[in-house]
Design a protein around this motif. Structure first.
Motif, PDB file in Angstrom:
ATOM      1  N   ALA A  82       1.016  -1.233   0.634  1.00  0.00           N
ATOM      2  CA  ALA A  82      -0.145   0.130  -0.587  1.00  0.00           C
ATOM      3  C   ALA A  82       1.183   1.413   0.739  1.00  0.00           C
ATOM      4  O   ALA A  82       0.416   2.729  -0.829  1.00  0.00           O
ATOM      5  N   HIS A  83       2.506   1.230   0.363  1.00  0.00           N
ATOM      6  CA  HIS A  83       2.993   2.288   0.540  1.00  0.00           C
ATOM      7  C   HIS A  83       3.148   2.797  -0.395  1.00  0.00           C
ATOM      8  O   HIS A  83       3.719   3.414  -1.184  1.00  0.00           O
ATOM      9  N   ARG A  84       3.542   1.620  -1.409  1.00  0.00           N
ATOM     10  CA  ARG A  84       4.089   1.526  -2.570  1.00  0.00           C
ATOM     11  C   ARG A  84       3.503   2.438  -3.873  1.00  0.00           C
ATOM     12  O   ARG A  84       3.195   2.898  -4.212  1.00  0.00           O
ATOM     13  N   LEU A  85       2.107   1.595  -3.754  1.00  0.00           N
ATOM     14  CA  LEU A  85       0.647   2.298  -4.586  1.00  0.00           C
ATOM     15  C   LEU A  85       0.884   3.761  -4.010  1.00  0.00           C
ATOM     16  O   LEU A  85       0.092   4.378  -5.208  1.00  0.00           O
ATOM     17  N   GLN A  86       0.729   4.167  -2.573  1.00  0.00           N
ATOM     18  CA  GLN A  86       0.716   5.794  -2.071  1.00  0.00           C
ATOM     19  C   GLN A  86       1.684   6.453  -3.476  1.00  0.00           C
ATOM     20  O   GLN A  86       1.450   7.645  -3.349  1.00  0.00           O
ATOM     21  N   GLN A  87       3.219   5.624  -3.159  1.00  0.00           N
ATOM     22  CA  GLN A  87       3.616   6.728  -4.364  1.00  0.00           C
ATOM     23  C   GLN A  87       2.979   7.242  -5.167  1.00  0.00           C
ATOM     24  O   GLN A  87       3.886   8.157  -6.288  1.00  0.00           O
ATOM     25  N   GLN A  88       2.872   6.331  -6.747  1.00  0.00           N
ATOM     26  CA  GLN A  88       1.870   6.704  -7.708  1.00  0.00           C
ATOM     27  C   GLN A  88       0.814   7.266  -7.423  1.00  0.00           C
ATOM     28  O   GLN A  88       0.906   8.092  -7.882  1.00  0.00           O
ATOM     29  N   TRP A  89       0.410   6.811  -6.434  1.00  0.00           N
ATOM     30  CA  TRP A  89      -1.502   7.966  -6.659  1.00  0.00           C
ATOM     31  C   TRP A  89      -1.102   8.303  -4.898  1.00  0.00           C
ATOM     32  O   TRP A  89      -1.589   8.467  -4.290  1.00  0.00           O
ATOM     33  N   TRP A 132       2.308  -4.906 -10.939  1.00  0.00           N
ATOM     34  CA  TRP A 132       0.647  -4.911 -11.227  1.00  0.00           C
ATOM     35  C   TRP A 132       0.210  -3.037 -11.381  1.00  0.00           C
ATOM     36  O   TRP A 132      -0.630  -2.979 -12.704  1.00  0.00           O
ATOM     37  N   LEU A 133       1.287  -2.303 -11.036  1.00  0.00           N
ATOM     38  CA  LEU A 133       1.120  -0.788 -11.683  1.00  0.00           C
ATOM     39  C   LEU A 133       1.924  -0.686 -12.898  1.00  0.00           C
ATOM     40  O   LEU A 133       1.609  -0.268 -13.491  1.00  0.00           O
ATOM     41  N   ARG A 134       2.542  -1.926 -14.019  1.00  0.00           N
ATOM     42  CA  ARG A 134       2.854  -1.821 -15.047  1.00  0.00           C
ATOM     43  C   ARG A 134       2.390  -1.039 -16.213  1.00  0.00           C
ATOM     44  O   ARG A 134       2.982  -0.812 -16.689  1.00  0.00           O
ATOM     45  N   PRO A 135       0.775  -2.163 -16.645  1.00  0.00           N
ATOM     46  CA  PRO A 135      -0.032  -1.006 -17.741  1.00  0.00           C
ATOM     47  C   PRO A 135      -0.669   0.041 -17.655  1.00  0.00           C
ATOM     48  O   PRO A 135      -0.549   0.701 -18.043  1.00  0.00           O
ATOM     49  N   ILE A 136      -0.072   0.427 -16.469  1.00  0.00           N
ATOM     50  CA  ILE A 136      -0.322   1.935 -15.492  1.00  0.00           C
ATOM     51  C   ILE A 136       0.534   3.492 -15.915  1.00  0.00           C
ATOM     52  O   ILE A 136       0.616   4.002 -17.015  1.00  0.00           O
ATOM     53  N   THR A 137       1.983   2.524 -15.998  1.00  0.00           N
ATOM     54  CA  THR A 137       3.171   3.740 -15.755  1.00  0.00           C
ATOM     55  C   THR A 137       3.890   2.627 -17.168  1.00  0.00           C
ATOM     56  O   THR A 137       4.527   3.876 -17.623  1.00  0.00           O
ATOM     57  N   GLU A 138       3.697   2.231 -17.701  1.00  0.00           N
ATOM     58  CA  GLU A 138       4.461   2.118 -19.435  1.00  0.00           C
ATOM     59  C   GLU A 138       3.493   2.641 -20.650  1.00  0.00           C
ATOM     60  O   GLU A 138       2.670   3.207 -20.040  1.00  0.00           O
TER      61      GLU A 138
END
Length: 60
Positions: free
Chosen positions: A14-21, A54-60
């Motif tokens: 969740a902390h890593r996801l927070q860095q993205q969002w 999990w974030l790969r499709p969003i960040t590419e």
């Protein structure tokens, strides 16, 4: 990861996801991380790696 308790894995993910969002409610990100924990393939990864995967499709 078998050595990491579920609660710590979910919190780290969740902390890593927070860095993205930054604007998403942390409790919602914790729910997402909990869903990721339920995926056996992702659960075997480090939590940060699972979030990145999990974030790969969003960040590419």
């Amino acid at each position: 990861m078998e050595n990491v308790p579920a609660t710590l894995w979910i919190a780290a993910c969740a902390h890593r996801l927070q860095q993205q969002w930054h604007t998403v409610d942390p409790l919602e990100l914790e729910d997402v991380a909990r869903d990721l924990w339920r995926d056996e393939r992702l659960r075997e990864m480090l939590p940060e790696g699972a979030a990145v995967e999990w974030l790969r499709p969003i960040t590419e």
